[in-house]
Design a protein around this motif. Structure first.
Motif: not given
Length: 210
Positions: A19-22, A165-168, A174-181
């Motif tokens: 889960d890289p986005p998470g 590398f592109a975390s910021n 995405l924001g918090k909502t995007g990451l949750n989706i």
């Protein structure tokens, strides 16, 4: 395992588990206050360590099971159940909360370098990833298949490294909502793949479809 559908299934399973986005917001929290160059070093070190651990489980995991007397079909069923529970946690947002707890504990104990703990272990190479690697290795049939699995591991870890590398900018987009989706969608895919692992284990145990 060298066929395209098998490689896609292996890639999808491992990508969903890691889960890289998470992991991206947790990486940001663990490296808070560090410079971009320091973050890159931490990201690269954690990914390299995770790769070494994952290759070790690919090569030695099934031999360890044989040593303690556990059959591969039995482990495949147990692994499928574990992956299904992980999928439920993702769907109901419990997995991310546990990861954040692990990250907080790791940050308190290792304020300078979180690359080994908690990033490489257990956030990247956690129980779900270990289970998946042993299950995939159990489906391999020769050196070529093992190399294919390692190739899948490399591909997933490179994607993870790109996210770190592109975390910021990823966090801003995405924001918090995007990451949750994203996490919930990945959880649904993982649940289906987990059921498939269980069905494969039952099929091997009782000789169904052989």
């Amino acid at each position: 395992m060298t066929e395209l559908p098998a490689l896609i299934a292996a890639f999808t399973t491992l990508f969903v588990i890691i889960d890289p986005p998470g992991l991206t917001p947790l990486f940001l929290a663990l490296t808070q206050g560090m410079s971009p160059s320091q973050r890159r070093v931490i990201a690269m070190r954690s990914v390299v360590i995770a790769f070494c651990l994952m290759v070790a489980f690919i090569l030695l995991g099934e031999a360890l099971l044989g040593f303690i007397g556990i059959s591969m079909p039995a482990f495949r069923i147990a692994g499928g159940v574990l992956l299904f529970l992980t999928a439920l946690e993702m769907l109901f947002q419990k997995r991310q909360a546990r990861r954040e707890d692990n990250a907080t504990e790791g940050a308190e104990e290792h304020t300078e370098d979180p690359s080994v703990f908690p990033l490489a272990l257990p956030l990247i190479v956690g129980p779900g990833a270990i289970t998946t690697l042993i299950l995939l290795a159990g489906q391999s049939d020769g050196v070529v298949d093992v190399l294919a699995i390692i190739g899948v591991v490399v591909a997933v870890l490179l994607i993870l490294l790109a996210f770190l590398f592109a975390s910021n900018p990823v966090e801003r987009v995405l924001g918090k909502t995007g990451l949750n989706i994203v996490t919930r969608v990945l959880g649904m895919l993982l649940a289906a793949l987990a059921i498939q692992f269980v069905l494969d284990g039952i099929s091997q145990t009782f000789g169904i479809g052989a």
